[in-house]
Design an enzyme around this catalytic site. Structure first.
Site, PDB file in Angstrom:
ATOM      1  N   GLY A 268       0.797  -1.220   0.000  1.00 15.15           N
ATOM      2  CA  GLY A 268       0.000   0.000   0.000  1.00 15.15           C
ATOM      3  C   GLY A 268       0.825   1.264   0.000  1.00 15.15           C
ATOM      4  N   GLU A 291       8.078  -9.018   1.852  1.00 22.01           N
ATOM      5  CA  GLU A 291       7.380  -9.930   0.941  1.00 22.01           C
ATOM      6  C   GLU A 291       7.119  -9.224  -0.382  1.00 22.01           C
ATOM      7  OE1 GLU A 291       3.803 -11.067   3.060  1.00 22.01           O
ATOM      8  OE2 GLU A 291       2.671  -9.599   1.935  1.00 22.01           O
ATOM      9  N   ASN A 381      -8.781  -5.761   1.902  1.00 22.53           N
ATOM     10  CA  ASN A 381      -7.893  -6.598   1.092  1.00 22.53           C
ATOM     11  C   ASN A 381      -7.701  -7.966   1.730  1.00 22.53           C
ATOM     12  OD1 ASN A 381      -7.511  -4.388  -0.614  1.00 22.53           O
ATOM     13  ND2 ASN A 381      -5.753  -3.671   0.547  1.00 22.53           N
ATOM     14  N   GLY A 385       0.640 -10.772   4.645  1.00 22.98           N
ATOM     15  CA  GLY A 385       1.736 -11.287   5.473  1.00 22.98           C
ATOM     16  C   GLY A 385       1.901 -10.526   6.771  1.00 22.98           C
TER      17      GLY A 385
HETATM   18  N1  COA Z   1     -12.193   2.847   7.956  1.00 30.40           N
HETATM   19  C1  COA Z   1     -12.616   2.846   6.676  1.00 30.40           C
HETATM   20  N2  COA Z   1     -11.810   3.040   5.619  1.00 30.40           N
HETATM   21  C2  COA Z   1     -10.510   3.300   5.865  1.00 30.40           C
HETATM   22  C3  COA Z   1      -9.991   3.364   7.168  1.00 30.40           C
HETATM   23  C4  COA Z   1     -10.894   3.117   8.248  1.00 30.40           C
HETATM   24  N3  COA Z   1     -10.484   3.129   9.500  1.00 30.40           N
HETATM   25  N4  COA Z   1      -8.680   3.640   7.092  1.00 30.40           N
HETATM   26  C5  COA Z   1      -8.364   3.754   5.785  1.00 30.40           C
HETATM   27  N5  COA Z   1      -9.472   3.545   5.050  1.00 30.40           N
HETATM   28  C6  COA Z   1      -9.577   3.569   3.597  1.00 30.40           C
HETATM   29  C7  COA Z   1      -8.939   4.806   2.971  1.00 30.40           C
HETATM   30  O1  COA Z   1      -9.829   5.892   3.022  1.00 30.40           O
HETATM   31  C8  COA Z   1      -8.664   4.313   1.561  1.00 30.40           C
HETATM   32  O2  COA Z   1      -9.886   4.312   0.866  1.00 30.40           O
HETATM   33  P1  COA Z   1      -9.954   4.634  -0.720  1.00 30.40           P
HETATM   34  O3  COA Z   1      -9.249   3.482  -1.365  1.00 30.40           O
HETATM   35  O4  COA Z   1     -11.429   4.665  -0.994  1.00 30.40           O
HETATM   36  O5  COA Z   1      -9.250   5.941  -0.882  1.00 30.40           O
HETATM   37  C9  COA Z   1      -8.275   2.842   1.773  1.00 30.40           C
HETATM   38  O6  COA Z   1      -8.793   2.490   3.065  1.00 30.40           O
HETATM   39  C10 COA Z   1      -6.767   2.596   1.755  1.00 30.40           C
HETATM   40  O7  COA Z   1      -6.175   3.397   2.726  1.00 30.40           O
HETATM   41  P2  COA Z   1      -4.851   4.230   2.503  1.00 30.40           P
HETATM   42  O8  COA Z   1      -4.761   5.209   3.630  1.00 30.40           O
HETATM   43  O9  COA Z   1      -4.789   4.753   1.107  1.00 30.40           O
HETATM   44  O10 COA Z   1      -3.731   3.162   2.802  1.00 30.40           O
HETATM   45  P3  COA Z   1      -2.936   2.033   2.037  1.00 30.40           P
HETATM   46  O11 COA Z   1      -3.008   2.074   0.548  1.00 30.40           O
HETATM   47  O12 COA Z   1      -1.597   2.105   2.627  1.00 30.40           O
HETATM   48  O13 COA Z   1      -3.695   0.693   2.502  1.00 30.40           O
HETATM   49  C11 COA Z   1      -4.404  -1.019   4.019  1.00 30.40           C
HETATM   50  C12 COA Z   1      -3.921   0.435   3.843  1.00 30.40           C
HETATM   51  C13 COA Z   1      -4.558  -1.287   5.502  1.00 30.40           C
HETATM   52  C14 COA Z   1      -5.756  -1.205   3.314  1.00 30.40           C
HETATM   53  C15 COA Z   1      -3.347  -1.960   3.363  1.00 30.40           C
HETATM   54  O14 COA Z   1      -2.082  -1.680   3.889  1.00 30.40           O
HETATM   55  C16 COA Z   1      -3.663  -3.422   3.616  1.00 30.40           C
HETATM   56  O15 COA Z   1      -4.455  -4.033   2.919  1.00 30.40           O
HETATM   57  N6  COA Z   1      -3.048  -4.022   4.649  1.00 30.40           N
HETATM   58  C17 COA Z   1      -3.309  -5.383   5.054  1.00 30.40           C
HETATM   59  C18 COA Z   1      -2.359  -6.352   4.433  1.00 30.40           C
HETATM   60  C19 COA Z   1      -0.946  -6.117   4.875  1.00 30.40           C
HETATM   61  O16 COA Z   1      -0.664  -5.392   5.819  1.00 30.40           O
HETATM   62  N7  COA Z   1      -0.022  -6.722   4.199  1.00 30.40           N
HETATM   63  C20 COA Z   1       1.358  -6.463   4.578  1.00 30.40           C
HETATM   64  C21 COA Z   1       2.260  -7.559   4.417  1.00 30.40           C
HETATM   65  S1  COA Z   1       3.269  -7.167   2.992  1.00 30.40           S
END
Ligand code: COA
Length: 506
Positions: A268, A291, A381, A385
């Protein structure tokens, strides 16, 4: 035969297996379990899935799709929307399949990425009828050379009844040699994984395959779908600075050196932006043991900050794809792609003492983290990992902006609406407001730090109000909560489109 194909097809007995994507797609049996290559939009088969989309226009059939992680639109949008995917695991990140998961049309198994290979060995995932694997070449001695990801491909190839190769000649030949395929044996019988340094290579440059299992070879020239991350902004830059100061303090305390420790950084925009912040720091000779290798890793290699980076996939924006794949020979001795059961292996994460940086959707005042479910219900998502790393790392760090949706949502809430990482797995929290180092702290000590240092100013008073009343209501219990109210912020959001409340002063 096209010369470019001939060069990449070392095992000449396979020439007769070359066929069109349509012919290969016709081989996929209805109801079968299919293991596909691909990890965060990298190294996935593309033309066979699109041929399956075409086939679905005239025929009803469904398959279960397991992969390394999220795939590009060919599978996680078009194939899903064609109604072909019955079950999907272990990670996705496309609005197409996400909507189908959240409306009950696709069954989704969100799992720790290091666990899948063991589930295949145990027969929980499977029997795998077909493995569909994107390759850059098949060597004379019968090895499939993966492309931009390794993910779960080795275990799928090993356990599948049939293997279909999508030979992608658009990937540079210089990719041969960047992979390191090491497969642990059966549980209970295996040796320790012989890695004591993240730069070590343990295995072969490709995936060994029994040529008799190869059912089809399809030629492709489709590039990976570019990553959609957005560039760093002032707030993510601020988070990076806060984290860098934290590392400086760790060095002063004698717990780290200037080279830090192998770094893992999550998927992200936020995780990428935070890692990007190392570019202007004094830290050097850094090693990445992650990863997903996103843009920031290659920017840091270019800046001379990162000397080696290992992962299970390379996921880049269009601009970085051109730069990196156009000059891969410049990076080849500094990068390595491994199976995800190795990149994410708890044994190695603990032994090498990784610093892990992942992103939270929301976290609560005691440090529990929700990475996956919006308001506890809708899948974003998946855990990916993050759990493999957070629990086993030397330092499990979670980053997030303190607010979402223009401030209607506080990322810090009284109680998370879904728990991916418990308070026991979360060492440090960083928002653009500040940092909470939770190590060695009891729940009430953590709450004070998280609210004071990390919450957005618009929500601080509201959080203190909840916390103080919870302390009083529970007689100062270990982890104070008012159960009737703990999820009221999410209820308020659903009803009034904001988590903000009027605080009634006594
Ligand atoms: N409630 C609702 N929506 C939320 C939120 C919350 N508390 N916090 C963030 N969001 C939304 C954002 O508004 C954004 O929405 P949009 O796509 O409509 O603009 C979306 O979530 C993504 O957030 P963003 O701040 O752009 O962060 P990101 O691209 O860094 O993604 C995660 C953040 C958490 C979604 C992403 O890191 C993830 O899927 N993590 C889980 C998997 C993981 O950590 N893998 C790591 C091992 S490599």
């Amino acid at each position: 035969m096209d010369l470019r194909v001939e060069k990449r097809l070392g095992l000449k007995e396979l020439v007769g297996k070359v066929m069109s994507a349509q012919e290969a797609a016709a081989l996929i049996e209805d109801g079968s379990v299919v293991g596909m290559s691909g990890f965060t939009r990298a190294g996935d088969a593309k033309v066979i899935p699109m041929a399956l989309v075409e086939r679905a226009k005239n025929e009803k059939f469904q398959i279960d799709v397991y992969t390394g992680a999220s795939l590009g639109p060919e599978v996680d949008k078009y194939l899903a929307e064609a109604g072909v995917i019955r079950k999907r695991g272990p990670f996705q990140a496309d609005s197409g399949i996400r909507n189908m998961i959240n409306s009950g049309q696709v069954s989704y198994v969100d799992a720790h990425l290091s666990h899948n290979a063991e589930l295949v060995r145990q027969g929980i995932i499977g029997p795998i009828k077909h493995a569909i694997i994107e390759a850059v070449a098949i060597t004379e001695d019968g090895m499939i050379i993966p492309t931009t990801s390794v993910g779960n491909s080795p275990i799928f190839v090993d356990y599948a009844e049939n293997v279909i190769i999508e030979l992608n000649i658009s990937h540079p030949e210089s990719m041969i040699g960047i992979h390191d395929i090491y497969i642990p044996g059966e549980q209970g019988k295996r040796e320790p994984i012989p890695m004591t340094n993240a730069e070590q290579r343990l295995g072969t440059i490709g995936i060994k395959v029994d040529p008799a299992k190869i059912q089809a070879i399809v030629i492709s020239e489709e590039p990976d779908a570019p990553s959609m991350i957005v560039p760093p902004d002032e707030e993510t830059q601020n988070m990076a600075n806060i984290l860098l100061d934290f590392f400086r303090d760790e060095i002063k305390a004698g717990r780290l050196t200037n080279e830090l420790a192998p770094l893992q950084s999550g998927v992200g925009s936020v995780a990428n932006a935070v890692l990007d912040g190392f570019a202007d720091s004094e830290f050097e000779n850094l090693v990445v043991a992650s990863e997903v290798l996103q843009d920031a890793v290659f920017n840091l290699i270019d800046a001379g900050k990162v000397k080696f980076a290992a992962g299970a996939s390379i996921t880049l924006t269009k601009e970085l794809q051109e730069k990196v794949y156009g000059n891969l020979e410049n990076y080849a001795d500094k990068i390595c792609l491994r199976p995800q059961e190795i990149s994410n292996h708890p044994e190695l994460i603990r032994r090498l003492g990784l610093i892990s940086i992942n992103t939270a959707l929301e976290l609560d005042i005691y440090g529990n983290v929700n990475s996956t479910h919006v308001s506890g219900t809708k899948m974003m998502n998946g855990i990916g990992g993050s759990g493999d790393f957070a629990r086993n790392a030397r330092l499990g760090i979670f980053v997030t902006k303190s607010y979402a949706k223009a401030g209607a949502i506080s990322s810090i809430v009284p109680m998370v609406s879904h728990v991916d990482h418990t308070e026991h797995d979360v060492d440090v929290i960083v928002t653009e407001q500040g940092i909470a180092d939770l190590r060695g702290l009891a729940p009430k000590e953590r709450a004070a730090l998280i609210i004071e240092n990390c919450a957005h100013p618009d929500y601080k008073e509201q959080l203190w109000d909840y916390y103080n009343r919870a302390v009083e209501a529970t007689g100062n219990a270990q982890t104070p909560h008012i159960l009737e109210e703990a999820l009221s912020w999410h209820v308020n959001l659903a009803k009034n489109k904001t988590m903000k409340k009027e605080i009634v002063k006594a």
